[in-house]
Design a protein around this motif. Structure first.
Motif, PDB file in Angstrom:
ATOM      1  N   LYS A 113      -2.758  -5.698  -0.166  1.00 23.19           N
ATOM      2  CA  LYS A 113      -1.822  -6.540   0.580  1.00 23.19           C
ATOM      3  C   LYS A 113      -0.986  -7.474  -0.305  1.00 23.19           C
ATOM      4  CE  LYS A 113      -0.550  -7.402   4.769  1.00 23.19           C
ATOM      5  NZ  LYS A 113       0.360  -8.521   4.824  1.00 23.19           N
ATOM      6  N   PRO A 114      -1.624  -8.348  -1.100  1.00 25.38           N
ATOM      7  CA  PRO A 114      -0.798  -9.271  -1.892  1.00 25.38           C
ATOM      8  C   PRO A 114       0.076  -8.540  -2.912  1.00 25.38           C
ATOM      9  CG  PRO A 114      -3.108  -9.413  -2.515  1.00 25.38           C
ATOM     10  CD  PRO A 114      -3.056  -8.585  -1.292  1.00 25.38           C
ATOM     11  N   LEU A 115      -0.400  -7.390  -3.410  1.00 32.11           N
ATOM     12  CA  LEU A 115       0.387  -6.626  -4.376  1.00 32.11           C
ATOM     13  C   LEU A 115       1.609  -5.997  -3.713  1.00 32.11           C
ATOM     14  CD1 LEU A 115      -2.647  -4.854  -6.124  1.00 32.11           C
ATOM     15  CD2 LEU A 115      -1.364  -6.834  -6.976  1.00 32.11           C
ATOM     16  N   LEU A 116       1.412  -5.460  -2.513  1.00 32.38           N
ATOM     17  CA  LEU A 116       2.511  -4.800  -1.815  1.00 32.38           C
ATOM     18  C   LEU A 116       3.475  -5.791  -1.176  1.00 32.38           C
ATOM     19  CD1 LEU A 116       0.594  -1.801  -0.201  1.00 32.38           C
ATOM     20  CD2 LEU A 116       2.166  -1.757  -2.151  1.00 32.38           C
ATOM     21  N   ASP A 117       2.973  -6.964  -0.836  1.00 33.08           N
ATOM     22  CA  ASP A 117       3.841  -7.989  -0.251  1.00 33.08           C
ATOM     23  C   ASP A 117       5.020  -8.286  -1.181  1.00 33.08           C
ATOM     24  OD1 ASP A 117       2.498  -8.284   2.091  1.00 33.08           O
ATOM     25  OD2 ASP A 117       1.463 -10.134   1.563  1.00 33.08           O
ATOM     26  N   ARG A 118       4.757  -8.223  -2.474  1.00 30.27           N
ATOM     27  CA  ARG A 118       5.826  -8.518  -3.422  1.00 30.27           C
ATOM     28  C   ARG A 118       6.927  -7.464  -3.368  1.00 30.27           C
ATOM     29  NH1 ARG A 118       5.637  -9.325  -8.359  1.00 30.27           N
ATOM     30  NH2 ARG A 118       4.344  -7.604  -9.089  1.00 30.27           N
ATOM     31  N   PHE A 119       6.598  -6.292  -2.839  1.00 28.12           N
ATOM     32  CA  PHE A 119       7.606  -5.235  -2.687  1.00 28.12           C
ATOM     33  C   PHE A 119       8.103  -5.141  -1.246  1.00 28.12           C
ATOM     34  CE2 PHE A 119       5.140  -4.002  -6.423  1.00 28.12           C
ATOM     35  CZ  PHE A 119       6.128  -3.673  -7.333  1.00 28.12           C
ATOM     36  N   GLY A 120       7.527  -5.934  -0.378  1.00 28.12           N
ATOM     37  CA  GLY A 120       7.966  -5.951   1.009  1.00 28.12           C
ATOM     38  C   GLY A 120       7.572  -4.732   1.818  1.00 28.12           C
ATOM     39  N   ILE A 121       6.516  -4.042   1.390  1.00 27.59           N
ATOM     40  CA  ILE A 121       6.075  -2.863   2.151  1.00 27.59           C
ATOM     41  C   ILE A 121       4.595  -2.986   2.507  1.00 27.59           C
ATOM     42  CG2 ILE A 121       7.770  -1.281   1.175  1.00 27.59           C
ATOM     43  CD1 ILE A 121       5.617  -0.285  -0.754  1.00 27.59           C
ATOM     44  N   THR A 122       4.185  -2.188   3.499  1.00 27.91           N
ATOM     45  CA  THR A 122       2.788  -2.147   3.909  1.00 27.91           C
ATOM     46  C   THR A 122       2.083  -1.006   3.170  1.00 27.91           C
ATOM     47  OG1 THR A 122       3.141  -0.568   5.675  1.00 27.91           O
ATOM     48  CG2 THR A 122       3.495  -2.885   6.203  1.00 27.91           C
ATOM     49  N   TYR A 123       0.770  -0.949   3.340  1.00 32.15           N
ATOM     50  CA  TYR A 123       0.003   0.087   2.666  1.00 32.15           C
ATOM     51  C   TYR A 123       0.347   1.506   3.159  1.00 32.15           C
ATOM     52  CZ  TYR A 123      -4.046   2.764   1.114  1.00 32.15           C
ATOM     53  OH  TYR A 123      -4.856   3.729   0.579  1.00 32.15           O
ATOM     54  N   PRO A 124       0.436   1.741   4.466  1.00 32.09           N
ATOM     55  CA  PRO A 124       0.863   3.078   4.911  1.00 32.09           C
ATOM     56  C   PRO A 124       2.268   3.429   4.413  1.00 32.09           C
ATOM     57  CG  PRO A 124      -0.202   1.907   6.705  1.00 32.09           C
ATOM     58  CD  PRO A 124      -0.037   0.922   5.593  1.00 32.09           C
ATOM     59  N   GLN A 125       3.137   2.435   4.351  1.00 34.23           N
ATOM     60  CA  GLN A 125       4.488   2.687   3.839  1.00 34.23           C
ATOM     61  C   GLN A 125       4.438   3.067   2.356  1.00 34.23           C
ATOM     62  OE1 GLN A 125       6.705  -0.867   4.813  1.00 34.23           O
ATOM     63  NE2 GLN A 125       6.478  -0.515   7.024  1.00 34.23           N
ATOM     64  N   TYR A 126       3.566   2.399   1.617  1.00 29.80           N
ATOM     65  CA  TYR A 126       3.366   2.721   0.199  1.00 29.80           C
ATOM     66  C   TYR A 126       2.917   4.172   0.055  1.00 29.80           C
ATOM     67  CZ  TYR A 126       0.794   2.493  -4.326  1.00 29.80           C
ATOM     68  OH  TYR A 126       0.299   2.710  -5.580  1.00 29.80           O
ATOM     69  N   LEU A 127       1.957   4.583   0.848  1.00 29.50           N
ATOM     70  CA  LEU A 127       1.484   5.971   0.797  1.00 29.50           C
ATOM     71  C   LEU A 127       2.616   6.941   1.121  1.00 29.50           C
ATOM     72  CD1 LEU A 127      -1.991   5.674   2.577  1.00 29.50           C
ATOM     73  CD2 LEU A 127      -1.523   5.784   0.112  1.00 29.50           C
ATOM     74  N   ALA A 128       3.415   6.591   2.117  1.00 32.84           N
ATOM     75  CA  ALA A 128       4.526   7.465   2.498  1.00 32.84           C
ATOM     76  C   ALA A 128       5.530   7.585   1.353  1.00 32.84           C
ATOM     77  CB  ALA A 128       5.208   6.930   3.758  1.00 32.84           C
TER      78      ALA A 128
END
Lengths: 162, 162
Positions: free
Chosen positions: B37-52
């Motif tokens: 969460k805190p790592l992806l927040d910096r990119f403005g995406i969620t974890y499922p979005q990251y996987l996609a």
DNA sequence: TGCGATTTAATCGCGCGCGATTTATATGGG
DNA sequence: CCCATATAAATCGCGCGCGATTAAATCGCA
């Protein structure tokens, strides 16, 4: 999790995601849910509710926080879930007389007999669905548990080396 | 999953749930999310979005179905997720000219550079958060992948022995 | 005693997962 | 050619997870 062994120059493999441990955990969680769904539908409960009932069976009249500690969830998730179980007549919620802040959650008779029935058939069905030997699953369980513990302590906000 | 080794008469252990492999998968999934969460927040995406985005990086202009096959998700989940990525300018959605039913999803330039940046630092951070050796994680990954595959085939509606 | 700090649940909004349904396009048989 | 069937994606409702906030009760300390 990311590409784990960077020591693989030749094959592009099936899909990049398959190299991610986090994705295996994610996808296996989805898969578990899909196996559980038809089994739990017969009892009218969801998978998180099933876990909560199992946790409640272990010790009665638990506080929301104590239940949350077992499930790794907090009141923002648990309160609505517990209220749904209460509406279904499976648990009771009572304010503690000594400390009116705390709510104690306990299985009702219906809840206890439901979870006992469920535990009578569902774990066996799941074991079969895995197609694996029990000892292999136990080993996997231990490894995952320690991975989960490591991640939880890494995610904890305060006081970590690194 | 249920109590795995019924060959343990003495100790009542910490919590009954800890005996459930499904719970370890569930709880480890939650724990992964909390680290991401805190790592992806910096990119403005969620974890499922990251996987996609990772899946999209593997092959461009994929159909929603093809993406769903990789992520083990269907259009009811993917369509809204993809639209959010589109609103964020990270992917493009285009109707196939040959078959107007299918929608092809591709990374935009911004999406490609975002996921490249993310893959440049996030997997290493996750590896550290596990506190485990890469080869150990790879082994765990393979075991979980085959467990997931077994569960998926067990959950599939048609034609199974048992 | 009084009053701020702490603790426990509850509330709210958002993004998933997913069963069920709907819409739109394509395909095949008479 | 027309219509039934099939297929791809989208839509809808509900139950989670969770960050953020709120409400209420308790504790601590002057």
């Amino acid at each position: 999790m990311g590409p784990m062994s960077e020591t693989s120059p030749p094959a592009p493999q099936g899909d990049p995601l398959d190299q991610f441990l986090c994705f295996s955990v994610y996808a296996t969680g989805l898969a578990f849910n899909r196996v559980y769904k038809p089994l739990l539908d017969r009892f009218g409960i969801t998978y998180p509710q099933y876990l909560a009932l199992v946790a409640l069976r272990g010790a009665d009249a638990q506080t929301v926080s104590a239940l949350g500690a077992k499930l790794h969830l907090e009141s923002n998730t648990l309160t609505p879930l517990i209220k749904r179980l209460e509406s279904a007549g499976l648990v009771t919620r009572t304010r503690d007389k000594q400390d009116e802040r705390v709510v104690r959650v306990a299985l009702s008779d219906a809840g206890r007999s439901l979870i006992d029935d469920a535990l009578g058939c569902i774990p066996a069905a799941l074991l079969e669905a895995t197609g694996m030997r029990a000892e292999e699953l136990t080993a996997l369980n231990h490894k995952l548990a320690s991975l989960g513990a490591a991640l939880r302590s890494a995610a904890a906000p305060a006081g970590r080396a690194g």
